[in-house]
Design an enzyme around this catalytic site. Sequence first.
Site, PDB file in Angstrom:
ATOM      1  N   TRP A 130      -7.776  -0.903  11.287  1.00 16.45           N
ATOM      2  CA  TRP A 130      -6.915  -1.153  10.114  1.00 16.45           C
ATOM      3  C   TRP A 130      -7.832  -1.295   8.897  1.00 16.45           C
ATOM      4  O   TRP A 130      -8.754  -2.135   8.920  1.00 16.45           O
ATOM      5  CB  TRP A 130      -6.133  -2.451  10.351  1.00 16.45           C
ATOM      6  CG  TRP A 130      -5.183  -2.819   9.251  1.00 16.45           C
ATOM      7  CD1 TRP A 130      -4.319  -1.988   8.593  1.00 16.45           C
ATOM      8  CD2 TRP A 130      -4.988  -4.135   8.711  1.00 16.45           C
ATOM      9  NE1 TRP A 130      -3.594  -2.711   7.684  1.00 16.45           N
ATOM     10  CE2 TRP A 130      -3.981  -4.022   7.720  1.00 16.45           C
ATOM     11  CE3 TRP A 130      -5.545  -5.382   8.951  1.00 16.45           C
ATOM     12  CZ2 TRP A 130      -3.534  -5.108   6.987  1.00 16.45           C
ATOM     13  CZ3 TRP A 130      -5.101  -6.469   8.228  1.00 16.45           C
ATOM     14  CH2 TRP A 130      -4.099  -6.330   7.252  1.00 16.45           C
ATOM     15  N   ASP A 210      -6.548  -9.059  17.581  1.00 14.87           N
ATOM     16  CA  ASP A 210      -5.532  -8.910  16.537  1.00 14.87           C
ATOM     17  C   ASP A 210      -4.234  -8.480  17.225  1.00 14.87           C
ATOM     18  O   ASP A 210      -4.147  -7.396  17.811  1.00 14.87           O
ATOM     19  CB  ASP A 210      -6.015  -7.850  15.527  1.00 14.87           C
ATOM     20  CG  ASP A 210      -5.110  -7.774  14.301  1.00 14.87           C
ATOM     21  OD1 ASP A 210      -3.987  -8.329  14.352  1.00 14.87           O
ATOM     22  OD2 ASP A 210      -5.517  -7.144  13.305  1.00 14.87           O
ATOM     23  N   LYS A 245       6.316  -8.052  11.902  1.00 10.75           N
ATOM     24  CA  LYS A 245       6.996  -6.859  12.422  1.00 10.75           C
ATOM     25  C   LYS A 245       8.056  -7.232  13.454  1.00 10.75           C
ATOM     26  O   LYS A 245       9.167  -6.752  13.387  1.00 10.75           O
ATOM     27  CB  LYS A 245       5.994  -5.886  13.062  1.00 10.75           C
ATOM     28  CG  LYS A 245       4.599  -5.922  12.507  1.00 10.75           C
ATOM     29  CD  LYS A 245       4.421  -5.149  11.221  1.00 10.75           C
ATOM     30  CE  LYS A 245       3.114  -5.560  10.598  1.00 10.75           C
ATOM     31  NZ  LYS A 245       2.579  -4.747   9.585  1.00 10.75           N
TER      32      LYS A 245
HETATM   33  C1  LMR Z   1      -0.092  -1.279   7.728  1.00 13.86           C
HETATM   34  O1  LMR Z   1      -1.183  -1.065   8.286  1.00 13.86           O
HETATM   35  O2  LMR Z   1       0.560  -0.398   7.164  1.00 13.86           O
HETATM   36  C2  LMR Z   1       0.481  -2.671   7.760  1.00 13.86           C
HETATM   37  O3  LMR Z   1      -0.304  -3.496   8.546  1.00 13.86           O
HETATM   38  C3  LMR Z   1       0.743  -3.186   6.418  1.00 13.86           C
HETATM   39  C4  LMR Z   1      -0.504  -3.496   5.655  1.00 13.86           C
HETATM   40  O4  LMR Z   1      -0.589  -4.610   5.138  1.00 13.86           O
HETATM   41  O5  LMR Z   1      -1.389  -2.636   5.552  1.00 13.86           O
END
Ligand code: LMR
Length: 395
Positions: A130, A210, A245
């Site tokens: 992420w 996570d 979510k």
């Molecule tokens: C995403 O990856 O789209 C979500 O986790 C929202 C975010 O805050 O990036």
Amino acid sequence: MFEHIERVPGDAILGLIEAFKKDTNPQKVDLGVGVYKDDQGKTPVMRAVKEAEALLLKNETTKTYIGSHGAPSYGEVILPMVLGEDSPVLDAKRASATQSPGGTGALRLAGDFIAKHLPGKALWVSDPTWPNHLGLFPAAGLTLKKYPYVDADNRLDFDGMLAAIKEIPEGDVVLLHACCHNPTGFDLSHEQWQKVLEVVRERGLLPLIDFAYQGFGEGLIEDAYGVRLMAESLDEVIITSSCSKNFGIYCERTGCLIMVAKDHEQMENVRSQIAIVARENYSNPPAHGSAIVSEILQSAELAALWREELTEMRDRINSLRRDFVDALKPFGLDQKFACVAEQRGMFSYTGLQPEQVDRLRDEFGIYMVRSGRANVAGFSHEKLPYLAEAIAAVN
Ligand code: LMR
């Protein structure tokens, strides 16, 4: 004083929300930020949440601070949801819950705790991960390193991952995605989790797991397999959980940092330090989201309704995954995108290249992250033929 401050581009994921809003193409499709959508493209409030809120409105008696660890009732419902109703970790009272402003807040608490109390320890993240992991941990002062996660053919590179983890210096922290890997959608099998556990134990690593998508992959219990395995097998584990979510309460910023320690005594020591970290960041977390979650999970009736709605969301995403691949059959692209049906959670690493993503946006009004990550919940059965046609046009 501010003359030297340069303007920087906004966050790549959040920026898609604005760009999508501005697009006037009537056929536009939003596959950007990780928010669940129904077949009409809406993100409705869950019925269980609405009912819980009605009760809160009626019964709430104060808006006073809830303390740096958040509402005790929230910890009491989140710990069994994450670690299991009959968890030996909970029996031994070696897990502590601290309510946080979203899963992101829990990650930042973890980052600050590691930076302060485990100085010099690097944090290893999957490549890719992420994108906000890459920002928030260095902001907490941590050194980030990467282990491989996907190969050149857009498949899970488990051998590469394991080989790299075997080389991580003792005592470093390794970030694992519990389920619904963001951005790829590739999850570990039970056997693979076992292998990771062996290496983590041999190397004396600290797992930071996570867990932002519990219930979006295979189910609430199934998705917790790796988390529970690690927490029950190791002395120390850090878990960051999110209700954004699975309860659909994104804007209420409701997450939890769970610290698992060797025994009750050590857990209390760690817990006392987490309170300081929270206090220094934002003092107290917001109350409303955690009150909703507690209200739902403490009521058998509301919990059953919530589980039903969560199952609907998960089933819809998984059916869209299969139907998407089917929709690509007439274009001879079903094999190329077969991985989409195997991946889990909201996201798919589609294998689309940045230039193809740009063309999808400019020519078709289809928005996704430039890495080729698509939010599968943004697909709809009605729009699948349009999506398939557009993807064929850029392939
Ligand atoms: C995403 O990856 O789209 C979500 O986790 C929202 C975010 O805050 O990036």
